[in-house]
Write an enzyme that holds these catalytic residues in place. Structure first.
Site, PDB file in Angstrom:
ATOM      1  N   HIS A  27       0.827  -1.221   0.000  1.00 32.11           N
ATOM      2  CA  HIS A  27       0.000   0.000   0.000  1.00 32.11           C
ATOM      3  C   HIS A  27       0.857   1.266   0.000  1.00 32.11           C
ATOM      4  CE1 HIS A  27      -3.230  -2.777   1.237  1.00 32.11           C
ATOM      5  NE2 HIS A  27      -2.305  -3.276   2.047  1.00 32.11           N
ATOM      6  N   SER A  70      15.315  22.299 -15.051  1.00 30.15           N
ATOM      7  CA  SER A  70      14.166  23.169 -15.280  1.00 30.15           C
ATOM      8  C   SER A  70      14.688  24.513 -15.746  1.00 30.15           C
ATOM      9  CB  SER A  70      13.383  23.329 -13.975  1.00 30.15           C
ATOM     10  OG  SER A  70      12.642  24.533 -14.019  1.00 30.15           O
ATOM     11  N   LYS A 130      16.322  22.053  -9.818  1.00 28.69           N
ATOM     12  CA  LYS A 130      15.628  20.825 -10.210  1.00 28.69           C
ATOM     13  C   LYS A 130      16.419  19.914 -11.125  1.00 28.69           C
ATOM     14  CE  LYS A 130      11.593  20.119 -10.219  1.00 28.69           C
ATOM     15  NZ  LYS A 130      10.167  19.948 -10.295  1.00 28.69           N
ATOM     16  N   GLU A 186       9.775   9.246 -16.749  1.00 29.80           N
ATOM     17  CA  GLU A 186       8.387   9.668 -17.006  1.00 29.80           C
ATOM     18  C   GLU A 186       7.951   9.285 -18.418  1.00 29.80           C
ATOM     19  OE1 GLU A 186       8.061  13.540 -14.048  1.00 29.80           O
ATOM     20  OE2 GLU A 186       9.048  13.783 -15.973  1.00 29.80           O
TER      21      GLU A 186
END
Ligand code: ARG
Length: 463
Positions: free
Chosen positions: A161, A282, A288, A295
């Protein structure tokens, strides 16, 4: 041939050429040029068979084979002119053959139709793709095993979970993916075995009147045997569906792993740092480092599943035998092949070069009373308490530790005894993360010893 501007390969009884729109909807050369190599391969086998069976003479056969060699060279060098008005790869190649060798080129299509030709080419292509994809899967597995070998003893939280459940080793976690990619390879191998029957020679749909030898072409192209029913042969795209189904399952494995990497490299987890080579910055936030490759692997899974769905829907209502709908079979397969293989390579790169922050993993593994199950197991073994009761006792002790703001090992023995008076200091031995991990030696378990066995098993099977 025909005087009008209709297709020179089939326009004999046509008085006008297809409209521009018709050419656009009908033409497949923009994508099926990827079958060029397989088309030439199949034509060579067909030509040699026609010569052996004395259906064409060897002089013509030699001209055809030499012409095909030349065409292959032209395609390799980029000088071959693919033409939309010649519809597809089969007619582009045959037309060029006619330009090079003249009339004998017309004999190549004896006892053959584009219907058996296309399915043969496509099967050869899918078979090549399976071989390439299986190699990529194996390389990815090897990258996983290499990292797992380094990290047999690296402790991290195991989740259910997405909540820390029991401590595990990173090696164990990586070997879980190795299992998945192993099943993917076996699914592709199944698909390959099932599809490896040669369609060539069934002609349009009903077979041919020529005394061909289908065993010869089958052998020449590395198939196990010729297909058994001509109608089924020209209408069958199960092999492409098998490929896409296996690709989809493999893609969801990649996607799940990509998702974990995205979590692991987030500032909240800090389990790993992904290599610069597979991340982006970024343009506005200088701090970042984004896991774009992971992704995109996750996103491409959507495309691959879409490719499977697309072909399933194309096929679902088709009567026997060939319909032009089936021309739509190639793009989904090409797309799935490209997306999957790119994803596999990117994943391999990320795994091989990721930096593991063992101390952060260990710290996270300590959160949330991970030894609670071991405590219950100890009550069962040492005090002969039935597991259900032991579970309840352990839960109460966890509650006490929570109240005292300490971990289980830090909880005073006297406090534990208020829950179960027979508890003694022997329990302290098992209340450590290392012991939780090291004692899970059961077959397939997380103990370093057991993970090493999993690794050896893989290495033995893939020497
Ligand atoms: N380009 C066609 C395809 O991909 C080749 C087969 C054409 N056959 C036909 N009967 N028109 O399906």
């Amino acid at each position: 041939m025909n005087e009008n501007k209709s297709n020179p390969m089939w326009g004999g009884r046509f008085t006008s050429s297809p409209s521009e729109i018709m050419q656009k909807i009908n033409s497949s050369i923009s994508f099926d040029k990827r079958l060029a190599h397989q088309d030439i391969q199949a034509s060579r086998a067909h030509c040699s068979m026609l010569v052996s069976c004395k259906i064409i003479n060897s002089e013509d056969g030699t001209k055809i084979l030499n012409g095909l060699d030349q065409i292959e060279g032209e395609i390799a060098s980029g000088s071959f002119q693919f033409k939309t008005d010649l519809e597809d790869i089969h007619m582009n190649i045959e037309n060029r053959l006619a330009q090079i060798i003249g009339a004998p080129a017309g004999k190549l299509h004896t006892a053959r139709s584009r219907n058996d030709q296309v399915v043969t080419d496509f099967k050869l292509w899918v078979r090549d793709s399976i071989d390439q994809t299986s190699d990529s899967l194996l390389s990815l597995q090897k990258a996983l095993v290499a990292q797992a070998t380094v990290h047999t003893g690296t402790i991290m939280p195991g989740y259910t979970h997405l909540q820390a459940a029991q401590p595990i080793t990173l090696g164990h976690h990586l070997m879980a993916y190795c299992e998945m990619f192993g099943r993917d390879r076996s699914r592709f191998a199944d698909a390959r075995r099932r599809m490896n029957e040669c369609p060539l020679g069934v002609a349009a749909l009903a077979g041919t009147t020529f005394p061909i030898d289908r065993n010869q072409t089958s052998e020449g192209l590395g198939f196990d045997r010729p297909t058994g029913n001509s109608l089924d042969t020209v209408s069958d795209r199960d092999f492409a569906l098998d490929y896409l189904a296996a690709a989809s399952i493999s893609a969801i494995h990649l996607s799940r792993f990509a998702e974990e990497m995205i979590l692991w490299c987030s500032p909240q987890f800090r389990f790993i740092t992904l290599p610069d080579a597979f991340t982006t910055g970024s343009s506005i936030m200088p701090q970042k480092k984004n896991p774009d490759a992971a992704e995109l692997i996750r996103a491409k899974t959507g495309r691959i599943i879409g490719d499977l769905t697309s072909l399933l829907v194309v096929m679902k209502g088709l009567p026997l035998a060939y319909s032009k709908d089936m021309q739509e079979d190639k793009e989904p397969v090409f797309d799935a092949h490209d997306s999957l293989n790119l994803g596999l390579c990117a994943m391999q790169g990320m795994i091989s070069e990721m930096q593991v922050h063992s101390e952060n993993m260990l710290q996270a593994a300590r959160i949330g009373f991970p030894e609670a199950t071991d405590l219950a197991d100890w009550l069962v073994c040492q005090l002969n308490i039935p597991f259900r009761n032991a579970h309840a006792i352990s839960a109460k002790i966890v509650q006490k530790a929570e109240d005292h703001g300490c971990d289980l090992k830090g909880l005073d023995l006297s406090v534990m005894k208020t829950v179960e008076p027979r508890i003694h200091e022997g329990i302290l031995e098992i209340l450590s993360i290392d012991s939780c991990v090291n004692r899970r030696k059961s077959h397939g378990g997380t103990a370093p010893e057991s993970v090493r066995k999993q690794i050896n098993q893989f290495n033995l099977a893939n020497k």
